[in-house]
Structures are given as structure tokens and as C-alpha cells.
Design an enzyme around this catalytic site. Sequence first.
Site, PDB file in Angstrom:
ATOM      1  N   HIS A  66       0.859  -1.188   0.000  1.00  0.00           N
ATOM      2  CA  HIS A  66       0.000   0.000   0.000  1.00  0.00           C
ATOM      3  C   HIS A  66       0.894   1.237   0.000  1.00  0.00           C
ATOM      4  CE1 HIS A  66       0.958  -0.609   4.228  1.00  0.00           C
ATOM      5  NE2 HIS A  66       0.498   0.587   4.525  1.00  0.00           N
ATOM      6  N   ASP A  82       5.874   4.536   5.244  1.00  0.00           N
ATOM      7  CA  ASP A  82       6.824   3.569   5.780  1.00  0.00           C
ATOM      8  C   ASP A  82       6.919   2.316   4.924  1.00  0.00           C
ATOM      9  OD1 ASP A  82       4.176   3.130   6.665  1.00  0.00           O
ATOM     10  OD2 ASP A  82       4.818   1.937   8.375  1.00  0.00           O
ATOM     11  N   HIS A  83       6.110   2.247   3.870  1.00  0.00           N
ATOM     12  CA  HIS A  83       6.142   1.094   2.969  1.00  0.00           C
ATOM     13  C   HIS A  83       6.574   1.464   1.544  1.00  0.00           C
ATOM     14  CE1 HIS A  83       4.005  -1.660   5.802  1.00  0.00           C
ATOM     15  NE2 HIS A  83       3.658  -0.495   6.297  1.00  0.00           N
ATOM     16  N   HIS A 119      -7.302  -2.253   5.562  1.00  0.00           N
ATOM     17  CA  HIS A 119      -6.503  -1.168   6.117  1.00  0.00           C
ATOM     18  C   HIS A 119      -7.198   0.142   5.727  1.00  0.00           C
ATOM     19  CE1 HIS A 119      -2.874   0.189   8.044  1.00  0.00           C
ATOM     20  NE2 HIS A 119      -2.448   0.863   7.001  1.00  0.00           N
ATOM     21  N   ASP A 169       0.172  -4.241   6.659  1.00  0.00           N
ATOM     22  CA  ASP A 169      -0.830  -3.525   7.437  1.00  0.00           C
ATOM     23  C   ASP A 169      -2.265  -3.970   7.148  1.00  0.00           C
ATOM     24  OD1 ASP A 169       1.588  -2.310   7.720  1.00  0.00           O
ATOM     25  OD2 ASP A 169       0.796  -0.273   7.732  1.00  0.00           O
ATOM     26  N   HIS A 188       7.441  -5.242  11.629  1.00  0.00           N
ATOM     27  CA  HIS A 188       6.631  -4.009  11.590  1.00  0.00           C
ATOM     28  C   HIS A 188       6.155  -3.630  12.995  1.00  0.00           C
ATOM     29  CE1 HIS A 188       3.235  -1.317  10.418  1.00  0.00           C
ATOM     30  NE2 HIS A 188       3.997  -1.084   9.362  1.00  0.00           N
TER      31      HIS A 188
END
Length: 320
Positions: free
Chosen positions: A74, A78-79, A152, A215, A273
Site C-alpha cells: 500500500h 513507511d512502505h 486497512h 498492514d 513491523h
Amino acid sequence: MSARELVVLGTASQAPTRTRNHNGYLLRWDAASTVGSARPASAGLLFDPGEGTQRQMLFAGVAASAVTRICLTHMHGDHCLGVPGVVQRLSLDEVLHPVHAHFPASGQEHFTRLRYATSYRERADLREHPHDRDGVVARDELGTLEVRRLEHPVEAFGYRLVEPDGRRMLPDALVRAGITGPRVRELQTRGELDGVRLEEVSVPRPGQVFAFVMDTRLCDGVYALAEGADMLVIEATFLHEDADLAHAFGHLTARQAAAVAAECGVRTLVLTHFSQRYTEPERFAAEAREVFDGELVVAEDLMRIPVPPRIVVPAGRSGR
């Protein structure tokens, strides 16, 4: 170096800490080799490269040329904030092979901005493959790459790499049958040669499965991705004492992640994570151990985690 391993580049959620970089995971995955086959191809799947991934690759001894696919679950920072550096490094190093980028179609505008965040001379062959539904997103000699929708606050998908089932050749049986050299490949292709059937000189080789779940709350997609995985890499942002927070923000607890692994028959569970609110990693292991008794790894930056050895099917038995 293991032919199949997970190189952990970062393990922090939302914000990096002094000991944990933003997310980043490189899966090294070679093609299964058999007697008489050509040199196997290999892949490097880079999952969710957060900020600082390019530098973490340097620390881990991973060259840009190792990357063959970039897979984003996504478009939270942070990804994916590491995408600009990685993409530009592909061109700087003049990586010759195509690199395929997979990401949710709803994040196309964000990916374009990340890809062209600054001016640079684009020389790498980066091919975009946005997806908007469950299903297969890539298929080659290494296996099938599938995605499943997660739950999410923004659209998110998890990934599942499935190696096709095959057969493991038995060298002693081949010698007794008088089949050697290029004739082994001919037998594999035809299924029978000079009255010798493939089944007589080989045993089933179940394909391996790797699953990547970031997530998400618990949902059908989590279980579909994890089912029968040899290795499951899964977020454990919260401990179960904060389960209400986890649900509110669209995340899992360590206990929830471990319970999924137990129910789905996962062989190796990798938790990652982690929220910066927790400073004792052993608490994640203790919580997971309450419900999961398989191989367990609480990920740390720059770890190398081998995919577990293949399940060996004895002669005379069928694969799983």
C-alpha cells in the site's frame, strides 16, 4: 548464502527508531533445479521499501542488480518512501534486466510521483503493473505471484509466491535405468523414454510457498495468503494488550498473527513491523508462543532468514 532467504532491511512501523529502519524486505528466490536442468534463474523480490532502504541494502550487501520485482502492499510512507532511491539506483548502476513494479492501482499517482521524485537519467527498464483485484499478477519459471486484498484505512494487498509442484530426480535410479546427461531432460519433457517412466526415477517435489502480509486487520485475505506457507512474513505492530488500538488503526497484534500461522499450517513465522511504543522484542515472541509452536523469528534489521528446507517426499508417496 542460502539460495532462498529473506534479507530483512527494516522492521519499524510508521517511524524509524535508533535500532530499526523503516520497512524493507528482499526475498531471494531461485528456480528449483533438477538433474539435467539448465542453470536455474533467480529472483529478488523487494517488498515495501521504506525510507532508507537503499542504505540498508548497502549494509546488507545487496546490490541493486539483485532486485527483479518491487512489490508494494500500500502507499503509506513507511512502505514506499524508499522507492525513489531504489529506482534511481537501478539506473545509476545500469541494471540490465527488467524490473517489474507491483502496487495497488489506486496508488498510481503516488507511484508516479515516487518514481520521478527528482530529476535523473532514467536508464533502467522499470515496468509498472498496478492491480485492483485479487488474483495472479505475475507468472514465470520461478512460480506464480498472487495478491489478496487486505483491510486497512487505505487500499492494501498482500502477496503470495507459489512455486509449481515438480519432481525430484533420483540419481541412483537414473543410473540403474541407463539414463544420463541430456537424456534426463528428454525424459523430464516426454514423461517416458526407452520404456522408463518419469515416475520410476523421481519423487514428487511439492512447490514452496512464501507469503507477505503487512498492514491489515484480520480478514479473509490474511488467511488466504498464509495457508500452507513455508514462510509467512507478517506484521505484528501491536501487542495484544493494545488490541483495540490495533483494530482501530488497521493492524494486527503478535498473538493474532501467530494464531493465523497456527491455523494455516505455516512452517516459519516471521514477525515484523513493530510499533516504537515497545522496547522489548522478547514480548512479541512470548505472546506468539502462546498460540504457535512452529519456527518463530522476531525480525531484526539486517537479519538473513533462510526459507526452510524443502519437504522431502519419500519414494512411493504423493506430495502434499
